[in-house]
Scaffold this motif. Structure first.
Motif, PDB file in Angstrom:
ATOM      1  N   TYR A  80      -8.756   0.404  -1.774  1.00 23.06           N
ATOM      2  CA  TYR A  80      -7.862  -0.516  -2.478  1.00 23.06           C
ATOM      3  C   TYR A  80      -8.009  -0.314  -3.982  1.00 23.06           C
ATOM      4  CZ  TYR A  80      -5.074  -4.576  -3.650  1.00 23.06           C
ATOM      5  OH  TYR A  80      -4.070  -5.387  -4.149  1.00 23.06           O
ATOM      6  N   ARG A  83      -5.923   2.598  -5.279  1.00 22.69           N
ATOM      7  CA  ARG A  83      -4.492   2.620  -4.961  1.00 22.69           C
ATOM      8  C   ARG A  83      -3.674   3.048  -6.172  1.00 22.69           C
ATOM      9  NH1 ARG A  83      -6.067  -2.122  -6.645  1.00 22.69           N
ATOM     10  NH2 ARG A  83      -4.676  -3.607  -7.677  1.00 22.69           N
ATOM     11  N   LEU A  86       1.507  -0.876  -7.216  1.00 23.17           N
ATOM     12  CA  LEU A  86       1.276  -2.237  -7.670  1.00 23.17           C
ATOM     13  C   LEU A  86       1.339  -3.129  -6.433  1.00 23.17           C
ATOM     14  CD1 LEU A  86       0.916  -4.047 -10.166  1.00 23.17           C
ATOM     15  CD2 LEU A  86       3.406  -4.322 -10.208  1.00 23.17           C
ATOM     16  N   SER A  87       0.288  -3.902  -6.219  1.00 21.54           N
ATOM     17  CA  SER A  87       0.284  -4.731  -5.018  1.00 21.54           C
ATOM     18  C   SER A  87      -0.410  -6.049  -5.277  1.00 21.54           C
ATOM     19  CB  SER A  87      -0.413  -3.983  -3.885  1.00 21.54           C
ATOM     20  OG  SER A  87      -1.740  -3.715  -4.268  1.00 21.54           O
ATOM     21  N   GLU A  88      -0.063  -6.993  -4.422  1.00 16.93           N
ATOM     22  CA  GLU A  88      -0.601  -8.345  -4.520  1.00 16.93           C
ATOM     23  C   GLU A  88      -1.594  -8.515  -3.385  1.00 16.93           C
ATOM     24  OE1 GLU A  88       2.474 -11.088  -3.484  1.00 16.93           O
ATOM     25  OE2 GLU A  88       1.495 -12.749  -4.507  1.00 16.93           O
ATOM     26  N   LEU A  89      -2.836  -8.821  -3.724  1.00 17.60           N
ATOM     27  CA  LEU A  89      -3.863  -8.972  -2.693  1.00 17.60           C
ATOM     28  C   LEU A  89      -3.624 -10.283  -1.950  1.00 17.60           C
ATOM     29  CD1 LEU A  89      -6.420  -7.730  -1.541  1.00 17.60           C
ATOM     30  CD2 LEU A  89      -7.717  -8.850  -3.329  1.00 17.60           C
ATOM     31  N   LEU A 108       4.162  -4.375  -4.326  1.00 17.71           N
ATOM     32  CA  LEU A 108       5.143  -4.938  -5.264  1.00 17.71           C
ATOM     33  C   LEU A 108       5.946  -3.828  -5.922  1.00 17.71           C
ATOM     34  CD1 LEU A 108       2.882  -7.622  -6.955  1.00 17.71           C
ATOM     35  CD2 LEU A 108       4.613  -8.007  -5.216  1.00 17.71           C
ATOM     36  N   ARG A 109       5.325  -2.658  -6.054  1.00 19.00           N
ATOM     37  CA  ARG A 109       6.059  -1.510  -6.569  1.00 19.00           C
ATOM     38  C   ARG A 109       5.547  -0.279  -5.828  1.00 19.00           C
ATOM     39  NH1 ARG A 109       4.607  -0.906 -12.074  1.00 19.00           N
ATOM     40  NH2 ARG A 109       3.139   0.656 -11.399  1.00 19.00           N
ATOM     41  N   ARG A 110       6.485   0.481  -5.312  1.00 22.66           N
ATOM     42  CA  ARG A 110       6.127   1.594  -4.435  1.00 22.66           C
ATOM     43  C   ARG A 110       5.114   2.548  -5.072  1.00 22.66           C
ATOM     44  NH1 ARG A 110       9.473   5.093  -2.043  1.00 22.66           N
ATOM     45  NH2 ARG A 110      11.040   3.517  -1.688  1.00 22.66           N
ATOM     46  N   GLY A 111       4.383   3.219  -4.199  1.00 30.05           N
ATOM     47  CA  GLY A 111       3.392   4.150  -4.684  1.00 30.05           C
ATOM     48  C   GLY A 111       2.533   4.607  -3.526  1.00 30.05           C
ATOM     49  N   LYS A 112       1.430   5.288  -3.870  1.00 29.30           N
ATOM     50  CA  LYS A 112       0.608   5.879  -2.821  1.00 29.30           C
ATOM     51  C   LYS A 112      -0.700   5.120  -2.638  1.00 29.30           C
ATOM     52  CE  LYS A 112       2.379  10.511  -3.445  1.00 29.30           C
ATOM     53  NZ  LYS A 112       2.089  11.877  -3.854  1.00 29.30           N
TER      54      LYS A 112
END
Lengths: 339, 466
Positions: A80, A83, A86-89, A108-112
């Motif tokens: 994590y 990563r 952009l993500s919300e835990l 929240l925003r695409r990515g790998k």
């Protein structure tokens, strides 16, 4: 898009490669990309690795998966932190792995991201249950080649197998070996009365006689058949192996005079650890295997390219494979626009 | 000594702990590392809190109370230990999203638990208010348990993120443009600065956060103790002012539970546990009586109840008035340790030596000694017990010991188990005097169905001696 719409009929999906480099990640990325973006949500994880160092030694590094907005994913704390999206835990689960606790987040925003989730079928089952609270339409488990158990119907309703030149560069062998696995996946469920007799048995070897009475053979597993004080084939019309079904056990049934009268039952295809040879000879003698739980095989995805550079004819491979397995066969790389 | 140090003493503390329905590892660890209370105020405070909460939760309850309690318990199940996170915070480490999530989660939880405590009207339970901490981690005021470095932490961050989005290729394949790489780098640096800023702000709050988590752990313990009072029928004991410990209707929850589960297994009526009354001051008391007369159980109950009381639990009796002790010494069971090269006798003598050590230090202790010197010959054994009683004389300690020996002297009190009556054991205790040693071993053995030839031989020999 029949492939994707077929997947959408199910609430859960496992993707399992029969060998490394059979295109499992490509397949997963393809599916994640093609599933609808709005009004449909996906939760995804990958079966955990046992230990980072060990994995690096064998070189089975987990490839990065591309996730789009709204996707829910679970991975280890360590991954994590690495990563690239952009993500919300959302949650820190109680599952632990060698790479830390398993956490769940929403993109929240695409990515790998590298996925490494729970590492046993039971833990994956808990994961599927646990992410329900985020109400995804589909849960996807990226399974491991060495652990077919991640494809168990206990974990998910539907299944995609990936196979290819990495599994065998001889097309006939590749098709035959894949067909064997597909055959096991396709084993029919046992009759209702047999299923209900065996369903709650978590371990051991059990029989069901003509009167519907349950027989406990007092064996820990099919590996300890030598300890049996009772003739397993003597009066059973169904024999249930709760754990792994081995060649020896299968041969023991095959050698019985009553082989044709006995239905051999296992929980699901992931419990079958027999060679194709033993399986075929069992069938030839009139034997019959059924399962308690079955998952639906949606498709077989093939990768005609082997890591050593040998390339099989994709169209011919798809055709031969389809003839053998009778489920849709796709070469996702070649035909990505048409399926 | 800590609660964890008493766990393996063979008097039932482990059973009480195991049957305590703790919901969080935080509660569990707080209890295990709590120390024996020795001040009157502290113990009275704990019992007052327990009794008050018990009455609120289980006396004349409305369905609403039950559902509020269930909801509160559900919240406590979500309580997680975040000591590692707090320590990193205090050492000026910049926290990552996972740590920040943990703090936000715990702070929101504290709010829910606070509300639950208020709804139930539990008095004396104070969960610190962490609304300010939540505000730091929830800039948009959404009040949900999730975290990321929100756009609203900085105008620039929001602007950069808005610019990144359209620049990303849909399948993430191909080379990322220089502008995109530049923006991603800027975003990373901004996020880092924000996390640093958040960590600084939170560091100041860390004592409150820790005390809220501890308070929730303590609440978990309190609720579990209340439930235990209810399910086991425990009582709220009082502190004795005159040095006399007195129990009415004392019982052993583990044995009651064993009787109950045996009855369940054989679907028969559960055997009744005979409640025991006992009282003792700062003096020595010997208990004599038949084998299988429950002498050791009396010692175990005295030990267990003393510990339960001084750790703020309900006490296993109808009533209890208990003298506070600085230490509780229990010498029960075979102290033999082959691995340490100790014989039964050596083990036992060493255990008693530890009691004497505390006595020499002038501590106010409760010593519970099961058949001292039982593993040696009766002549020396009797002398050793008599000498032990003599040493303990006028020493400000309470000692209760069981024995089969006829110990001479009038400076200690003697109790006797009533014993076999018409083939049934009467476990109750009665005062007795010197010389009265029950001769019931043969009868007890007979009631167990032992070879009659052996027993009649023994009776013959006894007859010859007399």
């Amino acid at each position: 898009m029949s492939f994707i719409s077929e997947i959408q009929k199910f609430k859960s999906l496992s993707i399992v490669g029969l060998e490394k480099n059979t295109g499992k990640t490509v397949c997963l990325n393809y599916i994640l990309e093609r599933l609808p973006s709005s009004g449909y949500s996906v939760a995804v994880t990958s079966i955990g690795i046992d230990g980072e160092s060990k994995d690096q030694v064998t070189g089975t590094q987990k490839p990065e998966i591309v996730l789009k907005e709204g996707t829910i994913f679970s991975t280890s704390e360590v991954f994590y932190a690495r990563r690239r999206l952009l993500s919300e835990l959302l949650e820190i689960t109680n599952e632990r792995s060698s790479l830390g606790r398993i956490v769940t987040a929403r993109v929240l925003r695409r990515g790998k991201v590298l996925l490494s989730g729970p590492s046993s079928a039971q833990a994956l089952k808990r994961w599927v249950k646990g992410v329900e609270k985020f109400s995804p339409n589909l849960t996807i488990v990226d399974g491991a080649l060495s652990r077919l158990s991640s494809a168990s119907p206990v974990v998910s309703e539907s299944l995609i197998l990936t196979t290819g030149a990495a599994y065998s560069v001889d097309m006939a062998t590749l098709v035959r070996r894949t067909k064997f696995i597909v055959e096991l996946v396709g084993l029919d469920r046992a009759k209702e009365e047999i299923r209900s007799a065996f369903d709650d048995k978590e371990s051991g070897v059990w029989g069901l006689d003509d009167k519907g009475e349950l027989i406990d053979f007092h064996l820990e597993s099919s590996l300890t058949i030598d300890n049996s004080k009772e003739d397993i084939t003597g009066r059973s019309r169904a024999v249930y192996v709760a754990g792994a079904l081995t060649d020896r056990f299968l041969k023991m049934i095959a050698d019985s005079r009553r082989v044709k009268e006995i239905t051999l039952v296992v929980r699901d295809f992931t419990k079958i650890f027999v060679t194709e040879e033993a399986y075929r000879s069992f069938l030839k003698r009139g034997g019959c295997i059924k399962v308690l739980q079955k998952s639906r095989l949606i498709a077989v995805c093939v990768n005609p390219v082997s890591p050593r550079g040998i390339v099989l004819d994709s169209d011919k491979l798809c055709e031969k494979m389809y003839e053998a397995v009778k489920v849709p066969v796709y070469d996702i790389v070649k035909n990505r626009e048409t399926i | 000594m800590l609660f964890r140090d008493y766990l393996e003493i063979p008097c039932g503390v482990r059973f009480m702990f195991d049957s305590l329905q703790l919901l969080s590892s935080c509660g569990r660890n707080r209890l295990l590392s709590s120390s024996l209370m020795v001040s009157k105020d502290e113990i009275e405070g704990a019992i007052f809190l327990l009794k008050g909460s018990y009455e609120k939760l289980y006396k004349d309850v409305t369905p609403q109370t039950s559902s509020e309690l269930a909801a509160l318990k559900h919240r406590l199940m979500c309580l997680r230990e975040i000591e590692g996170t707090l320590q990193r915070l205090e050492k000026d480490v910049v926290l990552d999203d996972i740590d920040l999530f943990e703090i936000k989660y715990a702070s929101l939880l504290a709010g829910y638990v606070r509300a639950g405590v208020e709804n139930l009207g539990l008095e004396g339970v104070d969960i610190p208010n962490l609304t300010d901490v939540v505000k730091i981690l929830d800039p948009d005021g959404m009040n949900i348990e999730s975290f990321y470095v929100y756009d609203s932490y900085s105008k620039e961050l929001g602007r950069i993120r808005a610019e990144i989005r359209p620049l990303q290729a849909p399948d993430m394949a191909g080379k990322q443009s220089d502008r995109l790489l530049e923006l991603l780098e800027k975003e990373r640096l901004l996020e880092r600065d924000i996390r640093e800023e958040l960590s600084k702000k939170l560091k100041r709050r860390s004592p409150e956060i820790r005390s809220a988590i501890n308070a929730m752990g303590d609440l978990d313990i309190l609720l579990a103790k209340c439930l235990q009072v209810k399910t086991m029928g425990l009582c709220f004991a009082t502190v004795s002012d005159d040095g006399i410990t007195e129990y009415k209707g004392m019982f052993h929850p583990h044995i009651v539970e064993i009787y109950r589960s045996l009855a369940e297994r054989y679907s028969s009526k559960a055997k009744e546990f005979t409640p025991i009354d006992i009282s003792f001051g700062r003096e020595s008391v010997t208990i004599i009586g038949a084998n299988m007369g429950g002498k050791s159980v009396v010692l175990k109950m005295c030990a267990l109840n003393q510990l339960l009381f001084q750790f703020g639990f309900g006490v296993a009796a109808k009533e209890g008035k208990i003298d506070i002790k600085e230490e509780i010494k229990v010498c029960i069971g075979d102290e033999q340790s082959e691995t340490e090269g100790l014989s039964s006798f050596a083990g036992e003598v060493r255990a008693i030596e530890r009691v004497l050590e505390s006595v020499r230090e002038g501590k106010c202790i409760l010593a519970l000694i099961d058949e001292p010197a039982r593993t040696t010959n009766p002549i020396e054994g009797t002398a050793l017990v008599a000498a032990l009683l003599n040493i303990l004389r006028d020493k400000n300690i309470s000692a209760v010991m069981t024995t089969h020996y006829n110990v001479p002297g009038d400076f200690f009190r003697r109790l006797r188990v009533r014993g076999l009556k018409e083939g049934k054991m009467d476990y109750r205790l009665v005062p007795t005097s010197e010389g009265e040693i029950p001769h019931e071993a043969i009868n007890v053995a007979r009631s167990l169905g032992v070879d009659p030839q052996w027993l009649s031989e023994a009776e013959k020999i006894l007859g010859e001696d007399n």
